[in-house]
Design an enzyme around this catalytic site. Structure first.
Site, mmCIF file in Angstrom:
data_model
loop_
_atom_site.group_PDB
_atom_site.id
_atom_site.type_symbol
_atom_site.label_atom_id
_atom_site.label_comp_id
_atom_site.label_asym_id
_atom_site.label_seq_id
_atom_site.Cartn_x
_atom_site.Cartn_y
_atom_site.Cartn_z
ATOM 1 N N GLU A 64 0.864 -1.352 0.037
ATOM 2 C CA GLU A 64 0.002 -0.228 -0.054
ATOM 3 C C GLU A 64 0.837 1.371 -0.148
ATOM 4 O O GLU A 64 0.841 1.905 1.174
ATOM 5 C CB GLU A 64 -1.037 -0.011 1.244
ATOM 6 C CG GLU A 64 -2.014 -0.997 1.277
ATOM 7 C CD GLU A 64 -2.852 -1.098 2.518
ATOM 8 O OE1 GLU A 64 -2.748 -0.220 3.397
ATOM 9 O OE2 GLU A 64 -3.926 -1.576 2.324
ATOM 10 N N GLU A 76 -5.520 -8.391 0.857
ATOM 11 C CA GLU A 76 -6.060 -7.918 2.453
ATOM 12 C C GLU A 76 -7.751 -7.352 2.069
ATOM 13 O O GLU A 76 -7.820 -6.820 1.198
ATOM 14 C CB GLU A 76 -5.378 -6.629 2.766
ATOM 15 C CG GLU A 76 -4.180 -6.913 3.430
ATOM 16 C CD GLU A 76 -3.490 -5.800 4.145
ATOM 17 O OE1 GLU A 76 -4.190 -4.819 4.483
ATOM 18 O OE2 GLU A 76 -2.227 -5.779 4.206
#
Ligand code: IFM
Length: 487
Positions: free
Chosen positions: A190, A381
């Site tokens: 991320e 995720e």
């Protein structure tokens, strides 16, 4: 007034289980080769912050500052995964997972970030990988999940262009040591979160609030994600599936018919969902929607960088938790847009304040899958935080269980519409240290008692296990969230 975190007990609000969920479904609908996993990250779980030669990271430093983390918590012990990984992997195996995603703490391997390798740190990851394989868990290794060595931060960290080379050296060390046994590599976790929260908002390490720091860190992270991919591919041309992961949120205008909000939504989408993805495809940064990025191009992008930012990843890791609603805002100069919090919108939300909206995952899989040269997508995720209480040997978490069921259903929905999705990893295997929020929000399939380090599989984990054994999720009254939909 004291604001209590949301508690969702059965029956759940209908938002937990959208009518678009393709019920009934079972594991077989996803095909035999689908990866079923759970994810974790070093700083959030390992603890052992000064153990066996590990160097300090920016998170060790940041959490020492008073007032930046809820209750001044830190990851010095965390879930003690460093010492308890075998127990946790046994539990993961017990759930029937096929895959386990973890990250390497760069300063555990290279205490100074570059130069001398800490043999004991590297040996630890060697043992961890072997322990996964012994349990038939395929390891997915993330190289960078935010814990930069402090020694590199002292040289400017992500704002120093040399980080691209430092990161590549580190990637090569890991590939040489573990490349024979690790089939899946995720280069960076991320980038928008650690670059944005760490360099513009100042709420994550290293705690900077500076537009120039943000833009330079962003550009160097974009270069490093591609360069890391190249380093891995050069050393592991035949054995490794190389990917990288992106945070993303499905965005819609707060006032659907309002042209200002619509334009603001396009800008927010460029910043939050496209910024790090499109350069990998050779499309450059989304400058048309975010003209402020010209500053980045003028100051930090060098000739040849458009090529250097490209890399043909084998997979993109999609990391999605919620959707956001966007409103035009004259106060935020980069994107002239702000996100309207779920609490203000009167919709159900999680312990992170994020709207319960499992369909967001479907929309993001569709959006990423629509790029002409998109690689395979893996949901690396997906999850939800709710307050849990252990009652004896049981943790009843109906809200998380319903969210998990609905999210998996949304993956199937995208897959049936032709999106190439190869796996689903739940965040997270266990409860853990949730960055600026400390240990408050619990995302795990497995509960952690932080006083005793006792592990207890939650009802969501138990459901995941029976699903992975082949049980069908039916559209029946037996499902508490579905009951709410049917009412
Ligand atoms: O805990 C984080 C993780 O480290 C990165 N993705 C989002 C999770 C929940 O906030």
């Amino acid at each position: 007034m004291l604001k209590l975190p949301p508690r969702y007990d059965e029956p759940l609000p209908a938002a937990f289980f959208p009518a678009s969920t393709p019920l009934p479904f079972s594991r077989a609908d996803f095909g035999a080769n689908f990866y079923w996993g759970a994810s974790a990250a070093a700083y959030q779980t390992e603890g052992a912050w000064q153990h066996q030669g590990k160097g300090p990271s920016i998170w060790d430093d940041f959490t020492r500052r008073k007032g930046v983390i809820r209750r001044n918590e830190h990851g010095r012990v965390a879930t003690d995964f460093y010492n308890r990984y075998e127990e946790d992997l046994d539990l993961a195996r017990g759930l029937g997972l096929t895959d386990f995603r973890f990250s390497v703490a760069w300063p555990r391997v290279l205490p100074e970030g570059i130069g001398a390798v800490n043999r004991r740190g590297l040996d630890y990851y060697d043992r961890l990988v072997d322990a996964c394989l012994e349990r038939d868990l395929r390891p997915m290794l993330t190289l960078y999940h935010w814990d930069l060595p402090s020694a590199l931060q002292a040289r400017g960290g992500w704002t120093n262009r040399n980080i691209v080379g430092w990161f590549s050296e580190y990637a090569q060390i890991m590939a040489r040591r573990l490349g024979d046994r690790v089939p899946h590599w995720a280069v960076i976790n991320e980038p928008m979160v650690f670059v944005g929260a760490g360099h513009l908002l100042g709420v994550h390490a290293p705690g900077r609030r500076h537009l120039g720091a943000f833009l330079s860190a962003a550009h160097h992270a974009t270069l490093a994600q591609a360069e890391g991919g190249r380093a891995l591919r050069a050393l592991l041309p035949d054995t490794a599936q190389i990917g990288t992961t992106f945070s993303c949120s499905y965005l819609t205008p707060f006032r659907p018919g309002n042209s200002y909000d619509q334009a603001a939504t396009r800008r927010a989408d460029a910043l939050l969902n496209r910024f790090f993805v499109e350069p990998t495809l050779g499309l450059g940064y989304p400058v048309a929607e975010l003209p402020a990025l010209r500053w980045l191009l003028d100051r930090y992008q060098k000739s040849g960088d458009e090529q250097r930012m490209k890399f043909n990843f084998d997979f993109w890791g999609v990391q999605n938790y919620t959707r956001e609603m966007v409103r035009f805002s004259p106060w935020l100069p980069l994107q002239w847009a702000s996100l309207v919090p779920a609490k203000q919108r009167g919709v159900p939300y999680t312990d992170m304040g994020w709207e319960v909206f499992p369909e967001s995952l479907y929309h993001m899989l569709k959006q990423f899958g629509a790029y002409p040269n998109a690689p395979q997508l893996i949901v690396t995720e997906s999850g939800s935080a709710f307050p849990d209480e252990r009652q004896g040997k049981r943790v009843a978490d109906p809200a998380r269980r319903a969210f998990l069921q609905a999210a998996i259903g949304q993956v199937l929905r995208a897959k049936r519409e032709g999106v190439d999705v190869g796996g689903y990893f739940s965040w997270s295997l266990t409860d853990n240290f949730e960055w600026a929020e400390g240990y408050g929000p619990r995302f795990g399939l497995i509960h952690i008692d932080y006083e005793t380090q006792q592990r207890t599989v939650k009802d969501s984990g138990r459901w995941y296990k029976s699903f992975l054994k082949g049980e069908t999720l039916e559209a029946t009254e037996a499902n508490p969230a579905q009951q709410a939909v049917n009412r």
